[in-house]
Scaffold this active site. Structure first.
Site, PDB file in Angstrom:
ATOM      1  N   ASP A  58       0.844  -1.189   0.000  1.00  0.00           N
ATOM      2  CA  ASP A  58       0.000   0.000   0.000  1.00  0.00           C
ATOM      3  C   ASP A  58       0.886   1.249   0.000  1.00  0.00           C
ATOM      4  O   ASP A  58       1.833   1.320   0.796  1.00  0.00           O
ATOM      5  CB  ASP A  58      -0.884  -0.040   1.265  1.00  0.00           C
ATOM      6  CG  ASP A  58      -2.024   0.939   1.180  1.00  0.00           C
ATOM      7  OD1 ASP A  58      -1.760   2.161   1.066  1.00  0.00           O
ATOM      8  OD2 ASP A  58      -3.176   0.491   1.212  1.00  0.00           O
ATOM      9  N   SER A 124      -6.043  14.680 -13.717  1.00  0.00           N
ATOM     10  CA  SER A 124      -7.280  14.486 -14.472  1.00  0.00           C
ATOM     11  C   SER A 124      -7.807  15.819 -14.980  1.00  0.00           C
ATOM     12  O   SER A 124      -7.615  16.867 -14.339  1.00  0.00           O
ATOM     13  CB  SER A 124      -8.311  13.860 -13.531  1.00  0.00           C
ATOM     14  OG  SER A 124      -9.605  13.951 -14.068  1.00  0.00           O
ATOM     15  N   THR A 126     -10.579  16.684 -14.650  1.00  0.00           N
ATOM     16  CA  THR A 126     -11.555  17.132 -13.651  1.00  0.00           C
ATOM     17  C   THR A 126     -11.062  18.372 -12.904  1.00  0.00           C
ATOM     18  O   THR A 126     -11.861  19.140 -12.376  1.00  0.00           O
ATOM     19  CB  THR A 126     -11.890  15.965 -12.679  1.00  0.00           C
ATOM     20  OG1 THR A 126     -13.056  16.301 -11.948  1.00  0.00           O
ATOM     21  CG2 THR A 126     -10.774  15.652 -11.715  1.00  0.00           C
ATOM     22  N   TYR A 148     -12.761  13.721  -4.913  1.00  0.00           N
ATOM     23  CA  TYR A 148     -11.824  13.084  -5.855  1.00  0.00           C
ATOM     24  C   TYR A 148     -11.041  14.156  -6.611  1.00  0.00           C
ATOM     25  O   TYR A 148      -9.806  14.139  -6.672  1.00  0.00           O
ATOM     26  CB  TYR A 148     -12.577  12.174  -6.848  1.00  0.00           C
ATOM     27  CG  TYR A 148     -11.726  11.744  -8.018  1.00  0.00           C
ATOM     28  CD1 TYR A 148     -10.690  10.831  -7.852  1.00  0.00           C
ATOM     29  CD2 TYR A 148     -11.931  12.271  -9.298  1.00  0.00           C
ATOM     30  CE1 TYR A 148      -9.879  10.458  -8.925  1.00  0.00           C
ATOM     31  CE2 TYR A 148     -11.134  11.901 -10.374  1.00  0.00           C
ATOM     32  CZ  TYR A 148     -10.110  10.997 -10.186  1.00  0.00           C
ATOM     33  OH  TYR A 148      -9.312  10.635 -11.246  1.00  0.00           O
ATOM     34  N   LYS A 152      -6.893  15.368  -6.491  1.00  0.00           N
ATOM     35  CA  LYS A 152      -5.961  15.541  -7.626  1.00  0.00           C
ATOM     36  C   LYS A 152      -5.319  16.927  -7.572  1.00  0.00           C
ATOM     37  O   LYS A 152      -4.105  17.069  -7.787  1.00  0.00           O
ATOM     38  CB  LYS A 152      -6.703  15.350  -8.961  1.00  0.00           C
ATOM     39  CG  LYS A 152      -7.165  13.920  -9.218  1.00  0.00           C
ATOM     40  CD  LYS A 152      -5.999  12.985  -9.418  1.00  0.00           C
ATOM     41  CE  LYS A 152      -6.417  11.533  -9.550  1.00  0.00           C
ATOM     42  NZ  LYS A 152      -5.310  10.585  -9.409  1.00  0.00           N
TER      43      LYS A 152
HETATM   44  P1  NAD Z   1      -7.568   1.695 -11.558  1.00  0.00           P
HETATM   45  O1  NAD Z   1      -8.437   1.700 -10.339  1.00  0.00           O
HETATM   46  O2  NAD Z   1      -7.820   0.672 -12.593  1.00  0.00           O
HETATM   47  O3  NAD Z   1      -6.029   1.616 -11.123  1.00  0.00           O
HETATM   48  C1  NAD Z   1      -5.547   2.140  -9.911  1.00  0.00           C
HETATM   49  C2  NAD Z   1      -4.697   1.069  -9.273  1.00  0.00           C
HETATM   50  O4  NAD Z   1      -4.165   1.556  -8.042  1.00  0.00           O
HETATM   51  C3  NAD Z   1      -5.467  -0.215  -8.933  1.00  0.00           C
HETATM   52  O5  NAD Z   1      -4.745  -1.316  -9.423  1.00  0.00           O
HETATM   53  C4  NAD Z   1      -5.520  -0.209  -7.405  1.00  0.00           C
HETATM   54  O6  NAD Z   1      -5.557  -1.527  -6.890  1.00  0.00           O
HETATM   55  C5  NAD Z   1      -4.269   0.559  -7.050  1.00  0.00           C
HETATM   56  N1  NAD Z   1      -4.309   1.256  -5.761  1.00  0.00           N
HETATM   57  C6  NAD Z   1      -5.268   2.099  -5.295  1.00  0.00           C
HETATM   58  N2  NAD Z   1      -4.951   2.554  -4.070  1.00  0.00           N
HETATM   59  C7  NAD Z   1      -3.741   1.996  -3.754  1.00  0.00           C
HETATM   60  C8  NAD Z   1      -2.892   2.083  -2.628  1.00  0.00           C
HETATM   61  N3  NAD Z   1      -3.232   2.811  -1.558  1.00  0.00           N
HETATM   62  N4  NAD Z   1      -1.727   1.416  -2.642  1.00  0.00           N
HETATM   63  C9  NAD Z   1      -1.382   0.649  -3.713  1.00  0.00           C
HETATM   64  N5  NAD Z   1      -2.150   0.511  -4.793  1.00  0.00           N
HETATM   65  C10 NAD Z   1      -3.330   1.188  -4.819  1.00  0.00           C
HETATM   66  O7  NAD Z   1      -7.658   3.166 -12.181  1.00  0.00           O
HETATM   67  P2  NAD Z   1      -7.110   3.708 -13.567  1.00  0.00           P
HETATM   68  O8  NAD Z   1      -8.278   4.050 -14.412  1.00  0.00           O
HETATM   69  O9  NAD Z   1      -6.053   2.829 -14.100  1.00  0.00           O
HETATM   70  O10 NAD Z   1      -6.503   5.103 -13.080  1.00  0.00           O
HETATM   71  C11 NAD Z   1      -5.124   5.240 -12.753  1.00  0.00           C
HETATM   72  C12 NAD Z   1      -4.906   6.659 -12.239  1.00  0.00           C
HETATM   73  O11 NAD Z   1      -5.325   7.594 -13.213  1.00  0.00           O
HETATM   74  C13 NAD Z   1      -5.684   6.988 -10.970  1.00  0.00           C
HETATM   75  O12 NAD Z   1      -4.882   7.787 -10.123  1.00  0.00           O
HETATM   76  C14 NAD Z   1      -6.861   7.803 -11.488  1.00  0.00           C
HETATM   77  O13 NAD Z   1      -7.354   8.702 -10.523  1.00  0.00           O
HETATM   78  C15 NAD Z   1      -6.222   8.528 -12.654  1.00  0.00           C
HETATM   79  N6  NAD Z   1      -7.202   8.919 -13.668  1.00  0.00           N
HETATM   80  C16 NAD Z   1      -8.028   7.985 -14.211  1.00  0.00           C
HETATM   81  C17 NAD Z   1      -8.979   8.375 -15.148  1.00  0.00           C
HETATM   82  C18 NAD Z   1      -9.919   7.350 -15.734  1.00  0.00           C
HETATM   83  O14 NAD Z   1     -10.938   7.739 -16.255  1.00  0.00           O
HETATM   84  N7  NAD Z   1      -9.635   6.055 -15.698  1.00  0.00           N
HETATM   85  C19 NAD Z   1      -9.070   9.712 -15.540  1.00  0.00           C
HETATM   86  C20 NAD Z   1      -8.189  10.639 -14.982  1.00  0.00           C
HETATM   87  C21 NAD Z   1      -7.250  10.235 -14.047  1.00  0.00           C
HETATM   88  C1  UD1 Z   2     -16.234  11.274 -14.875  1.00  0.00           C
HETATM   89  C2  UD1 Z   2     -15.970  11.956 -13.543  1.00  0.00           C
HETATM   90  C3  UD1 Z   2     -14.609  12.641 -13.605  1.00  0.00           C
HETATM   91  C4  UD1 Z   2     -13.525  11.644 -13.972  1.00  0.00           C
HETATM   92  C5  UD1 Z   2     -13.900  10.995 -15.315  1.00  0.00           C
HETATM   93  C6  UD1 Z   2     -12.924   9.958 -15.765  1.00  0.00           C
HETATM   94  C7  UD1 Z   2     -18.182  12.534 -12.670  1.00  0.00           C
HETATM   95  C8  UD1 Z   2     -19.137  13.644 -12.350  1.00  0.00           C
HETATM   96  N1  UD1 Z   2     -17.035  12.908 -13.285  1.00  0.00           N
HETATM   97  O1  UD1 Z   2     -16.206  12.276 -15.861  1.00  0.00           O
HETATM   98  O2  UD1 Z   2     -14.301  13.223 -12.365  1.00  0.00           O
HETATM   99  O3  UD1 Z   2     -12.273  12.273 -14.084  1.00  0.00           O
HETATM  100  O4  UD1 Z   2     -15.189  10.374 -15.166  1.00  0.00           O
HETATM  101  O5  UD1 Z   2     -12.957   8.855 -14.910  1.00  0.00           O
HETATM  102  O6  UD1 Z   2     -18.430  11.385 -12.364  1.00  0.00           O
HETATM  103  N2  UD1 Z   2     -22.999   9.346 -19.241  1.00  0.00           N
HETATM  104  C9  UD1 Z   2     -24.265   8.899 -19.529  1.00  0.00           C
HETATM  105  N3  UD1 Z   2     -24.673   7.702 -19.008  1.00  0.00           N
HETATM  106  C10 UD1 Z   2     -23.864   6.943 -18.199  1.00  0.00           C
HETATM  107  C11 UD1 Z   2     -22.562   7.417 -17.909  1.00  0.00           C
HETATM  108  C12 UD1 Z   2     -22.172   8.628 -18.441  1.00  0.00           C
HETATM  109  O7  UD1 Z   2     -25.024   9.546 -20.242  1.00  0.00           O
HETATM  110  O8  UD1 Z   2     -24.315   5.871 -17.740  1.00  0.00           O
HETATM  111  C13 UD1 Z   2     -22.540  10.610 -19.842  1.00  0.00           C
HETATM  112  C14 UD1 Z   2     -22.140  11.682 -18.856  1.00  0.00           C
HETATM  113  O9  UD1 Z   2     -23.245  12.457 -18.479  1.00  0.00           O
HETATM  114  C15 UD1 Z   2     -21.076  12.451 -19.642  1.00  0.00           C
HETATM  115  C16 UD1 Z   2     -20.440  11.379 -20.537  1.00  0.00           C
HETATM  116  O10 UD1 Z   2     -21.379  10.323 -20.595  1.00  0.00           O
HETATM  117  O11 UD1 Z   2     -21.690  13.400 -20.469  1.00  0.00           O
HETATM  118  C17 UD1 Z   2     -19.121  10.844 -19.987  1.00  0.00           C
HETATM  119  O12 UD1 Z   2     -19.332  10.403 -18.650  1.00  0.00           O
HETATM  120  P1  UD1 Z   2     -18.175   9.656 -17.817  1.00  0.00           P
HETATM  121  O13 UD1 Z   2     -17.633   8.532 -18.615  1.00  0.00           O
HETATM  122  O14 UD1 Z   2     -18.740   9.347 -16.471  1.00  0.00           O
HETATM  123  O15 UD1 Z   2     -17.013  10.732 -17.701  1.00  0.00           O
HETATM  124  P2  UD1 Z   2     -17.061  12.246 -17.160  1.00  0.00           P
HETATM  125  O16 UD1 Z   2     -18.435  12.673 -16.799  1.00  0.00           O
HETATM  126  O17 UD1 Z   2     -16.337  13.076 -18.145  1.00  0.00           O
END
Ligand code: NAD
Ligand code: UD1
Length: 339
Positions: A58, A124, A126, A148, A152
């Protein structure tokens, strides 16, 4: 060069491992498997034809992290580990601040102690909140509407402060837009726990018959067809952005903040249409009320990434949908039951 990949078993991490290894980097994965399966690593091993060193631990544990540095001379860290469910972060903010913020602070402390001062961090889009205009540039105002997003923003600031305190640090903050898709083999991909929050996995699970109907959250936004517009980026393109950042990081004399997006926005209805075309399946949907906290439009200006990383997204919406479908249809239950 040996790279520590925290969260390397997760969605973006597992795809990045492949490109790192193909580019000649050695990798060590550190993950507590709170949101990942060991099967993802096994599948990456098959794809790259080599075994991967995995240390289960962790990021909040100094002892767990020290074990990594005792065993390996780490040159840089790609820090994916974190929690990412927006709704859960609203319900359990302390869990998010502890894991994402405190976890990163502990990681940096142990890195510094072991004289490893290069970090590439998963931020992100976000952090831009509800931008006044699009496309979004890196110097746009920052805000967050949920824990969240705030976690970030806080980590970005912590890493900038760290550089100010000691400018031997090399810091790259990568702001991802909306990662989708999967490796073209169809053997690794996104495997959300329970009901997906994000659009693409929900569409894919509906197409494969796991979900009955997709709710489209709002059709009255000021967009091309009233539904939300986002910058979907193929996860393999995103992974490549990390490799490019690593290749160049020694030359970055100050913290770098870089958007990773395609620069192209698609609406929810456009995504459904493309997915239906790629999969040959119908995606039943209904219009539902807007989701709290959602914005109308979000897409990147990716010019800076091209300039400083020599990177741009190559894969379009058809490939994103085709690869998501291949993963989903080959693995209707994700990695479950295979641990
Ligand atoms: P994910 O959940 O698939 O991967 C995150 C990994 O981190 C997992 O394998 C989890 O087991 C591990 N983890 C979490 N907490 C931990 C801890 N305390 N110690 C050790 N391991 C830990 O998510 P992802 O989609 O691959 O995202 C990776 C990163 O990118 C994250 O920081 C996420 O916030 C960021 N991010 C993701 C998205 C997205 O839409 N997927 C968008 C923007 C940013
Ligand atoms: C979401 C998160 C954002 C995160 C990003 C990537 C929220 C409010 N924001 O963003 O913080 O960084 O994911 O992980 O959760 N939609 C539908 N039906 C669904 C799901 C989504 O219509 O069942 C729409 C949403 O309204 C949006 C688009 O699809 O317009 C994309 O949604 P999503 O994939 O959740 O990403 P974000 O909203 O961009």
């Amino acid at each position: 060069m040996k790279i520590l990949v925290t969260g390397g078993a997760g969605y973006i991490g597992s795809h990045t491992l492949i490109l790192l290894i193909e580019s000649g980097y050695e990798v060590v994965v550190f993950d507590n498997f709170c949101n990942a399966s060991k099967e993802s690593i096994k599948r990456v091993e098959k794809l790259v034809h080599q075994s991967i060193e995995v240390i289960e631990g962790d990021i909040r544990s100094r002892a767990n992290l020290q074990e990594v540095f005792d065993k390996h001379k780490i040159d840089a860290v790609i820090h994916f580990a974190g929690l990412k469910a927006v709704g859960e972060s609203v319900a359990q903010p302390l869990k998010y601040y502890d894991n994402n913020v405190n976890g990163t602070a502990v990681l940096c402390e142990v890195m510094a102690k072991n004289n490893c001062k290069t970090i590439i961090f998963s931020s992100s889009a976000t952090v831009y909140g509800d931008p006044a205009t699009t496309p979004i540039l890196e110097d746009f105002p920052l805000s967050a509407t949920n824990p969240y997003g705030r976690s970030k923003l806080m980590v970005e600031e912590i890493l900038r402060d760290l550089y100010v305190s000691d400018n031997e640090w090399r810091v790259v903050l990568l702001r991802y837009f909306n990662p989708v898709g999967a490796h073209e083999s169809g053997t690794i991909g996104e495997d959300p726990n329970g009901i997906p929050n994000n659009l693409m996995p929900f569409i894919a699970q509906t197409a494969v018959g796991k979900r009955e109907i997709l709710s489209v959250f709002g059709d009255d936004y000021e967009t091309i067809d009233g539904t939300g517009v986002r910058d979907y980026i193929h996860v393999v393109d995103l992974a490549q952005g990390h490799v490019n950042a690593l290749d160049r990081v020694v030359n970055f004399k100050e913290p770098m903040t870089i958007n990773l997006g395609t620069g192209q926005g698609y609406s929810v209805l456009e995504m459904i249409q493309s997915f239906e075309k790629a999969s040959g399946k119908k995606v039943p949907y209904q219009i539902a009320p807007r989701r709290a906290g959602d914005i109308a439009t979000c897409f990147a200006d990716p010019t800076y990434a091209k300039e400083v990383l020599g990177w741009e997204a190559k894969k379009g919406i058809d490939e994103m949908c085709a690869d998501s479908w291949r993963w989903q249809s080959n693995n209707p239950n994700g990695y479950r039951g295979l641990i």
